[in-house]
Design a protein around this motif. Structure first.
Motif, PDB file in Angstrom:
ATOM      1  N   ARG A 260       5.802   4.842  12.664  1.00  0.00           N
ATOM      2  CA  ARG A 260       7.501   4.229  12.267  1.00  0.00           C
ATOM      3  C   ARG A 260       7.774   2.108  13.111  1.00  0.00           C
ATOM      4  NH1 ARG A 260      12.681   7.092  15.377  1.00  0.00           N
ATOM      5  NH2 ARG A 260      11.768   5.653  16.942  1.00  0.00           N
ATOM      6  N   ALA A 286      12.148   4.496   9.121  1.00  0.00           N
ATOM      7  CA  ALA A 286      11.212   4.396   8.082  1.00  0.00           C
ATOM      8  C   ALA A 286       9.597   4.178   8.185  1.00  0.00           C
ATOM      9  CB  ALA A 286      11.271   3.220   6.758  1.00  0.00           C
ATOM     10  N   ASN A 290       5.352   3.660   3.993  1.00  0.00           N
ATOM     11  CA  ASN A 290       7.090   3.286   2.476  1.00  0.00           C
ATOM     12  C   ASN A 290       7.693   2.164   2.687  1.00  0.00           C
ATOM     13  OD1 ASN A 290       5.949   6.301   2.469  1.00  0.00           O
ATOM     14  ND2 ASN A 290       7.140   6.838   4.168  1.00  0.00           N
ATOM     15  N   LEU A 291       7.426   1.273   3.178  1.00  0.00           N
ATOM     16  CA  LEU A 291       7.697  -0.207   2.581  1.00  0.00           C
ATOM     17  C   LEU A 291       7.590  -0.063   1.591  1.00  0.00           C
ATOM     18  CD1 LEU A 291       8.852   0.091   5.328  1.00  0.00           C
ATOM     19  CD2 LEU A 291       9.339  -1.970   5.174  1.00  0.00           C
TER      20      LEU A 291
END
Length: 326
Positions: A260, A286, A290-291
């Motif tokens: 995370r 997040a 996934n960024l």
């Protein structure tokens, strides 16, 4: 060394000329032209070429071709992939310094937001492909070496598996890496052409194709990719002077892509990490893979503006990381 067939040379010539703007064209630097198949194709199309050749066996024919033309071709003994070596003392050929190379080419530095001053064409050495991509990345962000002269455009053949890494999307297992984020932030990436490995021959003694094996990603082609530095790369808080910190931040975040982002911020002793994510509209849960690349740039610029990267320990780790890569 990979030598392209004549049909591929004509395809490459069309790709390099695609999207050319009217008016004076940038200098075209061809790396490792070898017997000059592509060189002749470009010359026949009216392109002015600087050929940088590191193998002395190919130099006589290239120099003969140079002498038969009226300044359209310039041949230089040197190796683009040994540019600006990290050594002290005199640089011995075929290693070459970028300032000497650009001086010989007659190219002067231009502002970053100006048009592309030089287009470079070449094929990344397969055994050093990943290392070269990282080294080019550092010179891009620090505006050093070839990028001291402006937004130099790379037109390079890379393996399909590395192309898949450079263009991966957030969340893609294995493909989405720090290299992905940093190249996508730094450059516009265009696929110009995909060519099967069988279109290339090698100078290996057994005549075989040196195709790198890939277990997870497809690798059936060499991909001609155009990497054009973004004009707006340095318009915000990201600057050549702090770019190494940005690179280190991205590498640290994606070292464990399932972790995370808040945990990573907490590991840097950033007590207000949760608040920062809310301001950037990034979900608090997040995970780092996934960024989107632009999210990493926004995060870095927010951290710079908040002076959160002032701790000495962080900069010590940045410089240690740079030394290891070099």
């Amino acid at each position: 060394r990979f030598i392209a067939c004549p049909q591929l040379a004509r395809t490459v010539q069309r790709c390099l000329q695609r999207g050319a703007s009217p008016g004076p064209q940038p200098v075209l630097l061809e790396c490792a032209p070898g017997p000059g198949i592509l060189t002749r194709t470009l010359l026949n199309a009216g392109v002015k070429v600087v050929a940088l050749e590191s193998n002395s066996a190919f130099l006589p024919n290239l120099q003969s071709l140079e002498n038969s033309l009226d300044g359209q071709l310039k041949v230089i003994y040197g190796d683009f992939f040994r540019l600006d070596p990290l050594v002290t003392g005199t640089v011995k050929p075929p290693a070459v310094c970028s300032d000497k190379l650009f001086e010989t080419m007659g190219v002067a530095a231009v502002p970053w937001r100006a048009d592309v001053p030089v287009k470079i064409f070449g094929i990344l050495p397969q055994k050093k492909e990943r290392n070269m991509l990282w080294r080019l990345l550092f010179t891009l962000y620090e505006c050093s070496s070839i990028y001291r002269y402006g937004r130099v455009e790379l037109n390079i053949f890379i393996s399909e598996k590395e192309y898949k890494v450079l263009t991966a999307k957030p969340g893609e297992a294995r493909a989405y890496q720090a290299l992905t984020v940093l190249w996508q932030v730094g450059c516009e990436i265009q696929l110009l052409h995909m060519e099967p490995w069988s279109s290339f021959v090698t100078n290996l003694k057994n005549g075989g194709l040196a195709i790198p094996k890939s277990r997870w990603l497809p690798n059936d082609h060499l991909c001609l990719v155009r990497l054009t530095p973004q004009q707006n790369l340095f318009t915000g808080a990201l600057k050549p002077t702090n770019a190494a910190t940005f690179i280190f931040m991205v590498k640290q975040c994606l070292a464990k892509p399932k972790s995370r982002l808040t945990d990573k911020l907490n590991s840097w002793s950033l007590d207000s990490g949760g608040k920062l994510l809310r301001e950037l509209e990034i979900p608090k849960n997040a995970v780092t893979r996934n960024l989107y690349p632009e999210d990493y740039k926004r995060l870095f610029e927010a951290l710079q503006n908040s002076n959160m990267f002032t701790e000495t320990w962080f900069h010590d780790e940045v410089f240690e990381s740079i030394r290891n890569i070099n």
